[in-house]
Design an enzyme around this catalytic site. Structure first.
Site, PDB file in Angstrom:
ATOM      1  N   ASP A   1     -12.141   2.798  14.101  1.00  0.00           N
ATOM      2  CA  ASP A   1     -12.056   1.615  13.258  1.00  0.00           C
ATOM      3  C   ASP A   1     -12.587   0.442  14.094  1.00  0.00           C
ATOM      4  O   ASP A   1     -12.665   0.533  15.315  1.00  0.00           O
ATOM      5  CB  ASP A   1     -10.571   1.412  12.904  1.00  0.00           C
ATOM      6  CG  ASP A   1     -10.267   0.012  12.422  1.00  0.00           C
ATOM      7  OD1 ASP A   1     -10.923  -0.426  11.464  1.00  0.00           O
ATOM      8  OD2 ASP A   1      -9.375  -0.634  13.000  1.00  0.00           O
TER       9      ASP A   1
ATOM     10  N   ASP B   1      -5.820   1.205  13.642  1.00  0.00           N
ATOM     11  CA  ASP B   1      -4.627   0.387  13.845  1.00  0.00           C
ATOM     12  C   ASP B   1      -4.024  -0.119  12.541  1.00  0.00           C
ATOM     13  O   ASP B   1      -2.905  -0.623  12.526  1.00  0.00           O
ATOM     14  CB  ASP B   1      -4.968  -0.839  14.705  1.00  0.00           C
ATOM     15  CG  ASP B   1      -5.824  -1.825  13.939  1.00  0.00           C
ATOM     16  OD1 ASP B   1      -6.793  -1.397  13.295  1.00  0.00           O
ATOM     17  OD2 ASP B   1      -5.501  -3.037  13.961  1.00  0.00           O
TER      18      ASP B   1
ATOM     19  N   ASP C   1      -6.297   2.350   7.706  1.00  0.00           N
ATOM     20  CA  ASP C   1      -6.738   3.521   8.461  1.00  0.00           C
ATOM     21  C   ASP C   1      -5.816   4.721   8.252  1.00  0.00           C
ATOM     22  O   ASP C   1      -6.164   5.841   8.650  1.00  0.00           O
ATOM     23  CB  ASP C   1      -6.766   3.198   9.963  1.00  0.00           C
ATOM     24  CG  ASP C   1      -7.701   2.048  10.285  1.00  0.00           C
ATOM     25  OD1 ASP C   1      -8.806   2.025   9.700  1.00  0.00           O
ATOM     26  OD2 ASP C   1      -7.338   1.195  11.107  1.00  0.00           O
TER      27      ASP C   1
HETATM   28  P1  ADP Z   1     -11.379  -2.943   9.548  1.00  0.00           P
HETATM   29  O1  ADP Z   1     -11.831  -1.627   9.018  1.00  0.00           O
HETATM   30  O2  ADP Z   1     -12.458  -3.625  10.316  1.00  0.00           O
HETATM   31  O3  ADP Z   1     -10.085  -2.869  10.315  1.00  0.00           O
HETATM   32  P2  ADP Z   1     -10.175  -3.635   7.014  1.00  0.00           P
HETATM   33  O4  ADP Z   1     -10.542  -2.408   6.263  1.00  0.00           O
HETATM   34  O5  ADP Z   1      -8.756  -3.826   7.397  1.00  0.00           O
HETATM   35  O6  ADP Z   1     -11.132  -3.852   8.293  1.00  0.00           O
HETATM   36  O7  ADP Z   1     -10.604  -4.881   6.181  1.00  0.00           O
HETATM   37  C1  ADP Z   1     -11.887  -4.907   5.654  1.00  0.00           C
HETATM   38  C2  ADP Z   1     -12.150  -6.204   5.000  1.00  0.00           C
HETATM   39  O8  ADP Z   1     -11.209  -6.423   3.948  1.00  0.00           O
HETATM   40  C3  ADP Z   1     -12.002  -7.395   5.916  1.00  0.00           C
HETATM   41  O9  ADP Z   1     -13.158  -7.622   6.680  1.00  0.00           O
HETATM   42  C4  ADP Z   1     -11.756  -8.476   4.889  1.00  0.00           C
HETATM   43  O10 ADP Z   1     -12.974  -8.850   4.291  1.00  0.00           O
HETATM   44  C5  ADP Z   1     -10.909  -7.778   3.845  1.00  0.00           C
HETATM   45  N1  ADP Z   1      -9.474  -7.962   4.115  1.00  0.00           N
HETATM   46  C6  ADP Z   1      -8.591  -7.038   4.529  1.00  0.00           C
HETATM   47  N2  ADP Z   1      -7.364  -7.559   4.664  1.00  0.00           N
HETATM   48  C7  ADP Z   1      -7.467  -8.860   4.353  1.00  0.00           C
HETATM   49  C8  ADP Z   1      -6.561  -9.960   4.323  1.00  0.00           C
HETATM   50  N3  ADP Z   1      -5.278  -9.844   4.640  1.00  0.00           N
HETATM   51  N4  ADP Z   1      -7.052 -11.159   3.937  1.00  0.00           N
HETATM   52  C9  ADP Z   1      -8.338 -11.303   3.620  1.00  0.00           C
HETATM   53  N5  ADP Z   1      -9.249 -10.319   3.633  1.00  0.00           N
HETATM   54  C10 ADP Z   1      -8.829  -9.117   3.995  1.00  0.00           C
HETATM   55 MG    MG Z   2      -8.332  -2.288  11.983  1.00  0.00          MG
END
Ligand code: ADP
Ligand code: MG
Length: 294
Positions: free
Chosen positions: A38, A238, A242
């Site tokens: 991730d 994390d 995921d």
């Molecule tokens: P990563 O895979 O990089 O850990 P996530 O899948 O958790 O990212 O999140 C992907 C996208 O979803 C973020 O880049 C954001 O655009 C959006 N996102 C996720 N959680 C939030 C949140 N709490 N507030 C705003 N946007 C969010």
């Molecule tokens: Mg993450």
């Protein structure tokens, strides 16, 4: 000799801050030949900084940050923590939120002062029928520099955007190098974030295969794809997003210190410190344990 070697392996790992939940997990990590990472909070520190707040029409910049921070106070996402910190730094008083909802990999929503507020990415806004056209160009420019921008809407209308930047962990690049050395032939990054930011971060971490804008469901599908190719798959993550991928991998590894409880529960191995190089240590230990067995 088998149980003895496994007990010794698990014990030695524990001393180094690596919680291996079962003997099978130790064996699987010893066999791993593909690792999917991730991005946010895993290859990166997940300690994002707000770099800017854009606003539209008559809405004040302060109000964009205020409602965004009020909502994000209820989210565990690293992005959320950064937005709350920015609100606190400006000493904004954060209003109460009703009917708060997390949309994993997408954003958050809730009612603030009687208004329906959304914070999240382009895809989320598209799904909710809120146009992001007015800030799209600015967002695309920022993405190219590795930033992540989330939109803010009130009552179905776009009112602003919060831009954030993250840093690659110091140990990420070496960890990826070490894993290759240990014979992990396939290394990729999976992220819900945009392609621009994803590519920028992956390059710094030495990862060449990137899957961006991956929903939690899509992360899980990727793991399945790798499994179908006959690979023994490790997934490192994390976040809540995921969890499905961590569960479906042969060995799920959670970043325990800064990560979510849900990820730690879904994983077979939990890195108790914030040091991603322990992923390479776990693989090395697994390899060593299998040698003892055979
Ligand atoms: P990563 O895979 O990089 O850990 P996530 O899948 O958790 O990212 O999140 C992907 C996208 O979803 C973020 O880049 C954001 O655009 C959006 N996102 C996720 N959680 C939030 C949140 N709490 N507030 C705003 N946007 C969010
Ligand atoms: Mg993450």
């Amino acid at each position: 000799a088998t149980p003895t070697a496994i007990m010794a392996g698990i014990g030695s790992a524990a001393k180094h801050g690596i919680l291996i939940k079962s003997g099978v997990a130790l064996e699987q990590v010893g066999l791993v030949n593909a690792i999917l990472f991730d991005k946010t909070g895993t290859l990166t520190e997940g300690k994002l900084q707000v770099t800017g707040v854009a606003r539209l029409r008559s809405v004040r910049q302060e109000d964009v940050l205020r409602v965004a921070a009020a909502l994000e106070r209820h989210s565990e996402h690293p992005l959320a923590q950064a937005i709350v910190a920015a609100g606190e730094a400006q000493r904004l008083e954060l209003p109460e939120v009703e009917s708060f909802l997390v949309h994993p990999g997408n954003g958050v929503s809730g009612r603030i002062e009687g208004k329906e507020v959304l914070v999240g990415n382009r895809r989320f806004f598209a799904e909710m029928g809120v146009s992001t056209d007015e800030l799209r160009q600015l967002q695309e420019e920022q993405e190219k520099t590795g930033q992540t921008a989330v939109f803010v809407a009130s009552e179905g209308k776009l009112v602003g955007m919060v831009s954030l930047a993250d840093r690659v962990r110091l140990e990420s690049r070496d960890t990826v190098g070490l894993l290759r050395l240990h014979g992990v032939g396939e290394i990729a990054m999976l992220t819900g974030d945009n392609q621009g930011a994803a590519t920028h971060i992956a390059r710094q971490a030495g990862v060449t295969t990137v899957f961006a804008e991956q929903f939690p469901e899509a992360k899980y599908q990727r793991v399945e794809e790798y499994r179908k190719r006959g690979l023994i798959v490790g997934m490192v993550g994390d976040g809540i997003n995921d969890a499905p991928a961590l569960t479906s991998a042969h060995v799920g590894i959670a970043m325990g210190a800064g990560g979510t409880q849900i990820a730690a529960e879904a994983a077979d191995i939990v890195i108790m410190t914030d040091d991603i190089s322990k992923v390479a240590d776990a693989v090395k230990l697994g390899r060593k344990t299998l040698q003892v067995i055979r």
